[in-house]
Structures are given as C-alpha cells and as structure tokens.
Write an enzyme that holds these catalytic residues in place. Structure first.
Site, PDB file in Angstrom:
ATOM      1  N   CYS A  76       0.845  -1.192   0.000  1.00  0.00           N
ATOM      2  CA  CYS A  76       0.000   0.000   0.000  1.00  0.00           C
ATOM      3  C   CYS A  76       0.893   1.259   0.000  1.00  0.00           C
ATOM      4  O   CYS A  76       1.671   1.463  -0.925  1.00  0.00           O
ATOM      5  CB  CYS A  76      -0.990  -0.039   1.157  1.00  0.00           C
ATOM      6  SG  CYS A  76      -2.373   1.104   0.947  1.00  0.00           S
ATOM      7  N   HIS A 176      -3.820  -4.711  -0.393  1.00  0.00           N
ATOM      8  CA  HIS A 176      -3.419  -5.350   0.864  1.00  0.00           C
ATOM      9  C   HIS A 176      -3.463  -6.865   0.691  1.00  0.00           C
ATOM     10  O   HIS A 176      -4.532  -7.472   0.862  1.00  0.00           O
ATOM     11  CB  HIS A 176      -4.355  -4.924   1.995  1.00  0.00           C
ATOM     12  CG  HIS A 176      -4.158  -3.520   2.435  1.00  0.00           C
ATOM     13  ND1 HIS A 176      -3.234  -3.163   3.393  1.00  0.00           N
ATOM     14  CD2 HIS A 176      -4.743  -2.369   2.030  1.00  0.00           C
ATOM     15  CE1 HIS A 176      -3.269  -1.853   3.570  1.00  0.00           C
ATOM     16  NE2 HIS A 176      -4.177  -1.345   2.760  1.00  0.00           N
ATOM     17  N   GLU A 178      -2.474  -9.057   2.677  1.00  0.00           N
ATOM     18  CA  GLU A 178      -2.823  -9.664   3.964  1.00  0.00           C
ATOM     19  C   GLU A 178      -4.328  -9.667   4.218  1.00  0.00           C
ATOM     20  O   GLU A 178      -4.817 -10.356   5.108  1.00  0.00           O
ATOM     21  CB  GLU A 178      -2.082  -8.961   5.113  1.00  0.00           C
ATOM     22  CG  GLU A 178      -2.631  -7.612   5.512  1.00  0.00           C
ATOM     23  CD  GLU A 178      -2.223  -6.444   4.630  1.00  0.00           C
ATOM     24  OE1 GLU A 178      -2.488  -5.298   5.022  1.00  0.00           O
ATOM     25  OE2 GLU A 178      -1.638  -6.675   3.549  1.00  0.00           O
TER      26      GLU A 178
END
Length: 196
Positions: A76, A176, A178
């Site tokens: 990001c 993202h 994750e």
C-alpha cells in the site's frame, strides 16, 4: 528470516498474522540496523505519504533500505514510498522503483478506491506465479503508481494503475495482500519464494 519494518505508520499485526498463517514467523523491527540481518523484508504503510517519508528519513530507514540487497516489498503506502516521488505532499520518495505516484483520476467514482477489484494485465514473474486476471484483491487508496516497465499487474478504478511492481530486489503491491484471502496468501507465498 523475514522482517516487518515498523516505522509507526501502519497496523502491522494483520501483515504478521498473514505470514504466520503461511507457517512463517516474521520479526517486527524498529531499528534500521536490524534490517541487514534478515533474508527479506516488508515495508507496510498507511496514512499520508509526506508524514511517512519524513519518518523514514528521520529514523534512518532510507539508508538501510538503500543498502538492502535482498527482496524487500512495500505494501500500500509502503509501495508508493519505494517509488521516485508522490503528489501526496509533493515529496521525493526512496527511488527504488521507477515511476511517480499521483492522485487517482476516479472519473466520478467514489473516493477512495476501497474494496475488491480485479488484477489485470499480469506479466509472468515469480511474484505473479499462479495469479490470473480473474483474481481479486482488496484495495484502499486514493493515490496510485503510473503504469510503466516496472508494472507486473494492473488495477483499474477510473484509470489504469500499477497494482504490482518490481525492480531489482524491490517490489510493491498497492493492495493489501494480507486482507486478500487466498489470492493474497498466494502472493505472499510468492514473495517468500522469490529468488533473485
């Protein structure tokens, strides 16, 4: 051994947990001198680019990142800070990935670009292994990197932009991973497997 760089500009727990789900226990580091002891590193980031870049410089991370010769990936805002410059605060960034970051031309869409969106124009690379243009990842951003020779995959929200970039040992993901479920896990595993 993977390090997560903590400059105080990101919630690092979600990144740490994502690697732990892959069977890897990263170490969160807060001192630039620690970076040289790791095989690869993650630079996460959220917030305003100018503030984050000032923290990187004031804490000495810019020099440590410049000297790091192993795989390092920004997520990001962390990806944007690896580029040459950003219009968010009009600051010079780390210059590890060619291209500049500018505000998304959202063409009347809701700002910021937030939610699931497809990856497109994927180029074959170790970081995009097992990723297709039908795969979706989770974005939250208002600024984006220009599409250029360092772009491995694109996104589109009002305009085309770089979703995954790489140059030498440096890489970045605008979204993202994750928070991107199985696709994100595949991408993080690809980073773990990336050999220079």
């Amino acid at each position: 051994m993977i390090a997560i760089i903590n400059t105080g500009c990101a919630n690092i727990n979600s990144v740490r947990f994502a690697f732990e789900r892959l069977g890897v226990t990263p170490e969160v580091i807060t001192e630039p001198a620690q970076l040289a002891h790791f095989d690869r590193a993650i630079l996460p980031g959220v917030g305003h680019a100018k503030v984050a870049m000032e923290r990187l410089i004031n804490q000495g991370w810019n020099e440590a990142i410049d000297e790091f010769q192993k795989p390092l990936m920004g997520i990001c805002l962390g990806m944007q800070l690896l580029c040459e410059s950003t219009a968010e605060g009009n600051v010079t960034c780390l210059g590890k990935i060619p291209g500049s970051v500018s505000q998304l031309d959202i063409q009347g869409l809701t700002a910021p670009h937030m939610g699931w969106n497809n990856l497109t124009h994927c180029i074959e690379h170790p970081l995009t292994n097992n990723i297709t243009s039908n795969d979706q990842v989770y974005f939250v951003h208002s600024f984006a990197h220009s599409v250029n020779t360092s772009t491995l995959a694109q996104g589109e929200y009002g305009q085309q932009f770089s979703a995954i970039v790489a140059k030498d040992n440096y890489a970045g993901m605008q979204f993202h991973p994750e928070r991107s479920a199985k696709v994100g896990a595949t991408l993080l595993q690809n980073f773990l497997n990336w050999q220079l």
